[in-house]
Design a protein around this motif. Structure first.
Motif, mmCIF file in Angstrom:
data_model
loop_
_atom_site.group_PDB
_atom_site.id
_atom_site.type_symbol
_atom_site.label_atom_id
_atom_site.label_comp_id
_atom_site.label_asym_id
_atom_site.label_seq_id
_atom_site.Cartn_x
_atom_site.Cartn_y
_atom_site.Cartn_z
ATOM 1 N N LEU A 147 -20.830 22.370 -23.767
ATOM 2 C CA LEU A 147 -21.254 21.503 -22.599
ATOM 3 C C LEU A 147 -20.286 20.456 -22.742
ATOM 4 O O LEU A 147 -19.725 19.976 -21.674
ATOM 5 N N SER A 148 -20.315 19.620 -23.875
ATOM 6 C CA SER A 148 -19.645 18.553 -23.914
ATOM 7 C C SER A 148 -18.072 18.392 -23.555
ATOM 8 O O SER A 148 -17.636 17.598 -23.147
ATOM 9 N N GLY A 149 -17.381 19.381 -24.024
ATOM 10 C CA GLY A 149 -15.990 19.759 -23.740
ATOM 11 C C GLY A 149 -15.758 20.458 -22.550
ATOM 12 O O GLY A 149 -14.351 20.466 -22.398
ATOM 13 N N SER A 150 -16.674 20.258 -21.409
ATOM 14 C CA SER A 150 -16.116 21.138 -20.174
ATOM 15 C C SER A 150 -15.823 19.684 -19.348
ATOM 16 O O SER A 150 -15.968 18.477 -19.546
ATOM 17 N N ASN A 151 -15.518 20.266 -18.076
ATOM 18 C CA ASN A 151 -15.300 19.295 -17.050
ATOM 19 C C ASN A 151 -16.391 18.774 -16.272
ATOM 20 O O ASN A 151 -15.986 17.912 -15.218
ATOM 21 N N LEU A 152 -17.543 19.317 -16.797
ATOM 22 C CA LEU A 152 -18.597 18.975 -16.054
ATOM 23 C C LEU A 152 -19.235 17.352 -16.411
ATOM 24 O O LEU A 152 -19.287 17.061 -17.379
ATOM 25 N N ARG A 153 -19.649 16.670 -15.318
ATOM 26 C CA ARG A 153 -19.970 15.313 -15.458
ATOM 27 C C ARG A 153 -21.619 15.411 -15.408
ATOM 28 O O ARG A 153 -22.034 16.120 -14.639
#
Length: 259
Positions: A147-153
């Motif tokens: 989750l933290s490494g994705s481009n999702l804010r």
């Protein structure tokens, strides 16, 4: 001047013995089945005493937990390498699931036996049990990285809740895989591909305040009904434990023997 190679340390020998016992147990579980394999048979096949086997694994269930821990560590190494340069959440979820299938494939033949025992919520083999906490937290932490490494804010609340929900999705796939008899678990792989995008879309929706109460409710139910603290054990009656089989092994468990 030629130096003689240093002798393995006691710690190295202990790790080798532990690995030998675990590898032997996995082979016998595959050959004979989990229920039909005894600690005595594992010790005999590994070439160690029964007491030595009990020193490293106090019960047969601990061997399965050793397997869980090993599988989680192997998977984390492969999965983190696979997602290193990937930022799309759906792709990261897919890669974590498919790399797990790759790592777990050699154990597919007997995995369903573990899950049959793990289906009992009171079993220490349950993925929700206190005994399974180390492997469970390792996989949840991997999904936290996904989750933290994705481009999702997302905000801190989603960062706290979502890794466990992603782990539940992973767990559902594992359960399906355990009963999948298609070559190379082909149906499970297709399921991983199909669900990764859907799960990623659901995670994105969780950013919105209108969806947030549903996320909180899901988190509350998980913590109340699935991941719970074990009930305090009742004090044992000495009369009930006198002469137990464990007492016979007590002296043997005190020190491991060198191989």
């Amino acid at each position: 001047m030629v130096h003689e190679p240093m002798a393995p340390t006691k710690t190295a020998k202990s790790e080798q013995t532990r690995a030998l016992i675990l590898n032997t147990a996995m082979r016998l579980f595959e050959e004979r089945g989990y229920d039909q394999t005894t600690m005595r048979a594992i010790a005999q096949e590994a070439g160690v005493s029964v007491g030595n086997a009990y020193y490293y694994f106090s019960a047969k269930e601990q061997l399965v937990h050793g397997f869980y821990d090993r599988l989680a560590a192997e998977h984390a190494e492969v999965a983190l390498a696979a997602v290193r340069d990937v930022t799309d959440l759906a792709d990261r979820i897919r890669l974590v699931l498919t790399t797990w299938l790759d790592v777990a494939e050699p154990y597919h033949a007997f995995a369903a036996q573990f899950f049959r025992n793990a289906a009992d919520p009171s079993s220490p083999l349950s993925p929700f049990s206190a005994e399974s906490a180390a492997a469970r937290e390792a996989v949840i932490d991997l999904h936290r990285t996904v989750l933290s490494g994705s481009n999702l804010r997302y905000d801190a609340e989603i960062g706290r809740i979502m890794p466990e929900l992603l782990w539940l999705h992973h767990l559902a796939l594992v359960l399906y895989w355990a009963h999948d008899r298609t070559p190379q678990a082909e149906r499970t792989r297709r399921l991983a591909l199909r669900t990764s995008g859907t799960v990623a879309k659901a995670v994105r929706l969780c950013k919105y305040k209108v969806v947030r109460p549903l996320v909180r409710e899901a988190d509350s139910m998980i913590r109340e009904f699935l991941i719970t603290e074990p009930e305090p054990a009742e004090p044992a009656d000495p009369a009930d434990t006198a002469g137990s089989a464990d007492a016979a092994h007590a002296a043997d468990r005190a020190e491991p023997e060198a191989l």
